[in-house]
Design an enzyme around this catalytic site. Structure first.
Site, PDB file in Angstrom:
ATOM      1  N   GLU A   1      -0.449  -5.402   5.878  1.00 30.79           N
ATOM      2  CA  GLU A   1       0.853  -5.394   5.210  1.00 30.79           C
ATOM      3  C   GLU A   1       1.793  -6.415   5.843  1.00 30.79           C
ATOM      4  OE1 GLU A   1       1.091  -0.711   3.736  1.00 30.79           O
ATOM      5  OE2 GLU A   1       1.931  -1.302   5.672  1.00 30.79           O
TER       6      GLU A   1
ATOM      7  N   LYS B   1       6.514   1.111   9.246  1.00 27.58           N
ATOM      8  CA  LYS B   1       5.438   1.141   8.279  1.00 27.58           C
ATOM      9  C   LYS B   1       4.134   1.465   8.997  1.00 27.58           C
ATOM     10  CE  LYS B   1       5.105  -2.098   5.226  1.00 27.58           C
ATOM     11  NZ  LYS B   1       4.728  -1.069   4.224  1.00 27.58           N
ATOM     12  N   GLY B   2       3.143   1.876   8.237  1.00 23.50           N
ATOM     13  CA  GLY B   2       1.844   2.169   8.829  1.00 23.50           C
ATOM     14  C   GLY B   2       1.445   3.617   8.775  1.00 23.50           C
ATOM     15  N   GLY B   3       2.246   4.445   8.069  1.00 25.18           N
ATOM     16  CA  GLY B   3       1.852   5.843   7.920  1.00 25.18           C
ATOM     17  C   GLY B   3       0.514   5.980   7.221  1.00 25.18           C
ATOM     18  N   GLY B   4       0.200   5.012   6.360  1.00 22.30           N
ATOM     19  CA  GLY B   4      -1.091   5.010   5.670  1.00 22.30           C
ATOM     20  C   GLY B   4      -2.148   4.190   6.373  1.00 22.30           C
TER      21      GLY B   4
ATOM     22  N   GLY C   1       6.088  -0.560   0.279  1.00 25.45           N
ATOM     23  CA  GLY C   1       6.870   0.618   0.608  1.00 25.45           C
ATOM     24  C   GLY C   1       7.214   0.641   2.088  1.00 25.45           C
TER      25      GLY C   1
ATOM     26  N   SER D   1       0.836  -1.197   0.000  1.00 23.12           N
ATOM     27  CA  SER D   1       0.000   0.000   0.000  1.00 23.12           C
ATOM     28  C   SER D   1       0.873   1.250   0.000  1.00 23.12           C
ATOM     29  CB  SER D   1      -0.904   0.003   1.233  1.00 23.12           C
ATOM     30  OG  SER D   1      -1.629  -1.212   1.324  1.00 23.12           O
ATOM     31  N   GLY D   2       0.278   2.371  -0.385  1.00 20.47           N
ATOM     32  CA  GLY D   2       0.996   3.632  -0.331  1.00 20.47           C
ATOM     33  C   GLY D   2       1.288   4.215  -1.701  1.00 20.47           C
TER      34      GLY D   2
END
Length: 282
Positions: free
Chosen positions: A153, A144-147, A132, A75-76
């Site tokens: 993921e 990860k996990g900003g989105g 990403g 994702s991203g």
């Protein structure tokens, strides 16, 4: 002694032409748009970052995708370019590729490009997953996990034989927290976000803040109908131990720490090259 292996992947001119529409100018002839009064303008910097994402994504897809594979699609914003290139190769080379998404966004990308969509029920073992990252340190530990898609993921990455990460030069750090200042995302059951936040701060310092939505009232809600805490840590930690300890707190679903999972990272660089980082060798 740990020795880190680095490799520079020089992309050929035709590849750059296909991505950018024209050959890059020589570094010996700097372009006036690149710097204004000693600093790069925001618009040109953003264009360069997008170009770097595209370079990394294309290199990873070209190097790791083969016929008759089941592919995990991350994702991203960088993944958009990876799916573009994947769809292009599927059309041109008549590849038989099945895609497993990590989020609603990834699912939509797969469908929009006419790629074959599947899931972990039908394909619990993946050949490769490409995703990403918000930050990558020298040991290939990721944030990860900003989105907000960290749990799915990590599940998809864990089901893949090979987990490949793509990012632009801004995500490259010697230690976590140098570039990414928003903290480590932690997905939590909604009723537990207050006690989990307090437990993380009490044990590891810093502050774990409930992520609030931008275009709606209230908190961000994940694809799994959970909340996200962003833990803004104060100093470097033993990330493997921290990841395990946080996951043991009742109410925690998953963390955005990906430790010992990435096999290789492709960084798109400002100069148009792609830098490859492999895990440190003990």
């Amino acid at each position: 002694m740990r020795v880190q292996r680095w490799a520079e992947l020089s992309l050929k001119a035709p590849f750059l032409v296909s991505l950018c529409g024209k050959r890059r100018p020589s570094s010996s002839h700097p372009q006036p748009w690149r710097h204004v009064f000693g600093f790069r303008s925001r618009s040109s910097s953003a264009v360069m970052a997008e170009e770097a994402k595209k370079l990394a994504a294309y290199a990873a897809v070209d190097n790791h995708i083969q016929n008759n594979q089941v592919v995990g699609v991350g994702s991203g914003s960088t993944i958009v370019y990876a799916v573009d290139r994947l769809a292009e190769r599927v059309r041109q080379e008549k590849l038989n590729i099945v895609c497993v998404p990590t989020s609603f966004q990834a699912r939509q990308l797969i469908l929009q490009h006419g790629l074959s969509l599947s899931d972990l029920d039908r394909h619990p073992e993946l050949d490769v997953a490409i995703d990403g990252a918000d930050e990558v340190d020298a040991s290939l530990t990721l944030i990860k996990g900003g989105g907000g898609c960290l749990t799915q993921e990590k599940i998809v990455a864990g089901c893949a034989k090979h987990f490949i990460v793509i990012a632009d030069y801004r995500k490259d750090s010697r230690a976590l927290g140098q570039q990414w200042k928003k903290g480590v995302p932690v997905e939590v059951i909604p009723m537990a976000y207050v006690p989990v936040s307090r437990a993380i701060a009490r044990r590891f310092g810093g502050e774990a803040v409930l992520r609030m939505a931008v275009s709606k009232a209230g908190p961000v809600v994940t694809d799994n109908s959970n909340f996200i805490l962003d833990w803004k840590f104060e100093h470097a930690q033993n990330w493997k131990e921290v990841n395990t300890a946080i996951k043991m707190i009742p109410g925690v679903v998953e963390t955005g720490l990906f430790v010992g999972m990435a096999e290789r990272v492709y960084f798109g660089m400002e100069d148009g090259s792609v830098k490859i980082r492999d895990p440190p060798v003990n």
